[in-house]
Each structure stands twice: as C-alpha cells, then as structure tokens.
Design a protein around this motif. Structure first.
Motif, PDB file in Angstrom:
ATOM      1  N   PRO A  75       0.816  -1.213   0.000  1.00 58.72           N
ATOM      2  CA  PRO A  75       0.000   0.000   0.000  1.00 58.72           C
ATOM      3  C   PRO A  75       0.855   1.270   0.000  1.00 58.72           C
ATOM      4  N   ILE A  76       0.288   2.324  -0.517  1.00 59.47           N
ATOM      5  CA  ILE A  76       0.952   3.622  -0.607  1.00 59.47           C
ATOM      6  C   ILE A  76       0.376   4.543   0.471  1.00 59.47           C
ATOM      7  N   ASN A  77       1.255   5.212   1.209  1.00 57.74           N
ATOM      8  CA  ASN A  77       0.802   6.234   2.157  1.00 57.74           C
ATOM      9  C   ASN A  77       0.476   7.492   1.353  1.00 57.74           C
ATOM     10  N   THR A  78      -0.802   7.836   1.301  1.00 59.93           N
ATOM     11  CA  THR A  78      -1.235   8.898   0.385  1.00 59.93           C
ATOM     12  C   THR A  78      -1.470  10.252   1.060  1.00 59.93           C
ATOM     13  N   LEU A  79      -1.077  10.413   2.305  1.00 57.13           N
ATOM     14  CA  LEU A  79      -1.360  11.673   3.002  1.00 57.13           C
ATOM     15  C   LEU A  79      -0.843  12.881   2.225  1.00 57.13           C
ATOM     16  N   MET A  80       0.435  12.887   1.869  1.00 61.36           N
ATOM     17  CA  MET A  80       1.003  14.039   1.157  1.00 61.36           C
ATOM     18  C   MET A  80       0.421  14.153  -0.254  1.00 61.36           C
ATOM     19  N   LEU A  81       0.201  13.005  -0.900  1.00 64.56           N
ATOM     20  CA  LEU A  81      -0.371  13.028  -2.252  1.00 64.56           C
ATOM     21  C   LEU A  81      -1.766  13.639  -2.248  1.00 64.56           C
ATOM     22  N   MET A  82      -2.587  13.240  -1.286  1.00 67.47           N
ATOM     23  CA  MET A  82      -3.956  13.745  -1.258  1.00 67.47           C
ATOM     24  C   MET A  82      -4.006  15.211  -0.806  1.00 67.47           C
ATOM     25  N   ARG A  83      -3.057  15.616   0.003  1.00 69.46           N
ATOM     26  CA  ARG A  83      -2.955  17.047   0.302  1.00 69.46           C
ATOM     27  C   ARG A  83      -2.570  17.813  -0.962  1.00 69.46           C
ATOM     28  N   ALA A  84      -1.666  17.255  -1.737  1.00 73.55           N
ATOM     29  CA  ALA A  84      -1.265  17.908  -2.992  1.00 73.55           C
ATOM     30  C   ALA A  84      -2.449  18.010  -3.942  1.00 73.55           C
ATOM     31  N   VAL A  85      -3.214  16.935  -4.065  1.00 71.94           N
ATOM     32  CA  VAL A  85      -4.397  16.931  -4.929  1.00 71.94           C
ATOM     33  C   VAL A  85      -5.395  18.000  -4.476  1.00 71.94           C
ATOM     34  N   THR A  86      -5.614  18.062  -3.165  1.00 71.53           N
ATOM     35  CA  THR A  86      -6.542  19.050  -2.613  1.00 71.53           C
ATOM     36  C   THR A  86      -6.038  20.466  -2.870  1.00 71.53           C
ATOM     37  N   GLY A  87      -4.730  20.670  -2.707  1.00 77.74           N
ATOM     38  CA  GLY A  87      -4.149  21.982  -2.940  1.00 77.74           C
ATOM     39  C   GLY A  87      -4.280  22.431  -4.386  1.00 77.74           C
ATOM     40  N   TYR A 145       5.375  20.075 -13.331  1.00 86.53           N
ATOM     41  CA  TYR A 145       5.068  20.689 -12.035  1.00 86.53           C
ATOM     42  C   TYR A 145       6.359  20.953 -11.270  1.00 86.53           C
ATOM     43  N   ASP A 146       6.340  21.988 -10.459  1.00 82.50           N
ATOM     44  CA  ASP A 146       7.477  22.321  -9.594  1.00 82.50           C
ATOM     45  C   ASP A 146       7.288  21.581  -8.269  1.00 82.50           C
ATOM     46  N   PRO A 147       8.117  20.579  -7.969  1.00 83.52           N
ATOM     47  CA  PRO A 147       7.937  19.810  -6.733  1.00 83.52           C
ATOM     48  C   PRO A 147       7.937  20.681  -5.475  1.00 83.52           C
ATOM     49  N   GLN A 148       8.742  21.742  -5.458  1.00 78.87           N
ATOM     50  CA  GLN A 148       8.784  22.609  -4.272  1.00 78.87           C
ATOM     51  C   GLN A 148       7.470  23.371  -4.109  1.00 78.87           C
ATOM     52  N   GLU A 149       6.898  23.778  -5.217  1.00 77.59           N
ATOM     53  CA  GLU A 149       5.605  24.470  -5.171  1.00 77.59           C
ATOM     54  C   GLU A 149       4.513  23.530  -4.656  1.00 77.59           C
ATOM     55  N   ILE A 150       4.540  22.285  -5.108  1.00 79.66           N
ATOM     56  CA  ILE A 150       3.558  21.305  -4.662  1.00 79.66           C
ATOM     57  C   ILE A 150       3.764  20.985  -3.185  1.00 79.66           C
ATOM     58  N   LEU A 151       5.015  20.873  -2.770  1.00 79.84           N
ATOM     59  CA  LEU A 151       5.319  20.609  -1.359  1.00 79.84           C
ATOM     60  C   LEU A 151       4.784  21.734  -0.479  1.00 79.84           C
ATOM     61  N   ALA A 152       4.926  22.961  -0.954  1.00 80.20           N
ATOM     62  CA  ALA A 152       4.397  24.099  -0.200  1.00 80.20           C
ATOM     63  C   ALA A 152       2.884  23.989  -0.044  1.00 80.20           C
ATOM     64  N   LEU A 153       2.212  23.548  -1.100  1.00 84.37           N
ATOM     65  CA  LEU A 153       0.757  23.368  -1.012  1.00 84.37           C
ATOM     66  C   LEU A 153       0.391  22.337   0.054  1.00 84.37           C
ATOM     67  N   THR A 154       1.174  21.265   0.158  1.00 82.88           N
ATOM     68  CA  THR A 154       0.851  20.203   1.120  1.00 82.88           C
ATOM     69  C   THR A 154       1.019  20.671   2.555  1.00 82.88           C
ATOM     70  N   ASN A 155       1.774  21.749   2.748  1.00 90.60           N
ATOM     71  CA  ASN A 155       1.994  22.286   4.094  1.00 90.60           C
ATOM     72  C   ASN A 155       1.081  23.469   4.414  1.00 90.60           C
ATOM     73  N   ASP A 156       0.233  23.839   3.461  1.00 90.12           N
ATOM     74  CA  ASP A 156      -0.684  24.957   3.649  1.00 90.12           C
ATOM     75  C   ASP A 156      -1.817  24.529   4.597  1.00 90.12           C
ATOM     76  N   GLU A 157      -2.032  25.316   5.641  1.00 88.52           N
ATOM     77  CA  GLU A 157      -3.025  24.930   6.648  1.00 88.52           C
ATOM     78  C   GLU A 157      -4.434  24.854   6.074  1.00 88.52           C
ATOM     79  N   SER A 158      -4.760  25.721   5.114  1.00 83.51           N
ATOM     80  CA  SER A 158      -6.108  25.683   4.534  1.00 83.51           C
ATOM     81  C   SER A 158      -6.307  24.418   3.707  1.00 83.51           C
TER      82      SER A 158
END
Length: 198
Positions: free
Chosen positions: A85-97, A139-152
């Motif tokens: 299985p894949i841990n999708t927490l960061m992926l799904m935050r990225a998708v949401t962002g 996609y810029d991985p750093q930009e996506i990473l920033a989205l995953t850390n966005d509280e909203s």
C-alpha cells in the motif's frame, strides 16, 4: 435538472483508479456532472474500523485478479503497484491543494499520479519518486510541497474526509447521486442506471 455524481476518491486505491477511468464517460453519456472530492482513505478506515481487502492474503489475491478482469473489460491499462500500500497523506494534500489553488490543472494532476501508481508502478511512498513524476509532467515539486503544508489545504482535506464519514463512506471509491451511496468500481452499472432515471 442535471444530475451530479460526487466522487470521493483516494489515489492509493486501484479500484478507485478503475472508477476514475470510467466515470467521465458515464457522465458524458448521461449528461451528468462529475464532482471530484479528494479524501484520505486511511482516515476513513481508522474512523470506520475498515481495512483494505489486501490485508487478508486470500482476499487480496482475489481482489487483484478481479481488478485485472475489470481493467481488461474496460480496455484500460492496470498494473498492481509492487509498492502497495501507498501512504497517500502528502499526495492527497497535494491533490486538494491543486484543486483549490490551480483548478485548471486538476485533471492533468490527478491523471499523472493515477498513472504513475497504477500503470507505471512507481513507488510514490518515496519523496524522490514523487518529485520525479511531478517534474516529468511540468510541475514544480517545491511548489507542490508548499501546497501540502498549507493549513487551509490540510483543513480542506480533513473536512472532506470527515464529511465522507458522516455520509456513510467506509472505503473507496465511493460515489453519491443525491444521498444515495454507491461503493466500488464494480457498481458503476448502478451509477449509470441511477443517472439515466428521470
């Protein structure tokens, strides 16, 4: 009045990938709208006491064979990810962002990740592999990473997941037409039937 399918999804589910390949066509044929709602399947499992069928070896073997049958029926590629299985927490935050902040890129974004997981068999548990996939698709991985850390973004994914649980979701894919829940990609015929009803 146009009917809407609310599609609760998590990238880490191979059955969800198969539903993803078919729902746009079903909605086009029935002149219905498709609404994508990212959720965290791990959170749903924890809240409902459910678990992946793959956690039971005999059931898991059968499930993967059955998914392969459906992929052949649909005429779509499917490779069971060797890193499942894949841990999708960061992926799904990225998708949401992306859905919240770059909606015009949303479909391309989830498409490249679904294919990386369920066609190419990439190990998206590894940050370097995720970065490589994102870079390959512009996609810029750093930009996506920033989205995953966005509280909203975190709050939106949490709210989606909690709403899914309140509505009776226990796994993925889960689809709603009004208040009627349809679970599993093997129930798409019922989804299509409900959409055709006046």
């Amino acid at each position: 009045m146009t009917k809407t399918v609310e599609f609760y999804f998590d990238l880490g589910s191979p059955a969800t990938y198969l539903a993803y390949t078919q729902l746009p066509k079903i909605c086009a044929e029935t002149q219905s709208e498709l609404t994508y709602i990212p959720m965290l399947l791990g959170g749903v499992f924890k809240a409902t006491g459910n678990a992946s069928p793959a956690m039971i070896p005999a059931k898991g073997r059968y499930m993967f064979q059955d998914l392969d049958r459906f992929a052949k029926r649909y005429g779509v590629p499917l490779r069971i990810n060797p890193h499942f299985p894949i841990n999708t927490l960061m992926l799904m935050r990225a998708v949401t962002g992306i859905q919240l902040h770059q909606p015009q890129r949303f479909h391309d974004f989830i498409d490249c990740l679904f294919k990386a997981l369920w066609v190419e068999g990439r190990n998206l548990n590894e940050p370097a592999a995720v970065a490589a996939v994102l870079t390959e698709h512009g996609y810029d991985p750093q930009e996506i990473l920033a989205l995953t850390n966005d509280e909203s973004v975190k709050a939106a994914l949490k709210e989606n997941t909690e709403t899914a649980i309140r509505r009776g979701v226990f796994g993925a894919p889960s689809m709603f037409i009004g208040n009627q829940l349809f679970f599993g990609q093997d129930r798409l015929d019922f989804v299509a039937e409900a959409l055709r009803q006046s």
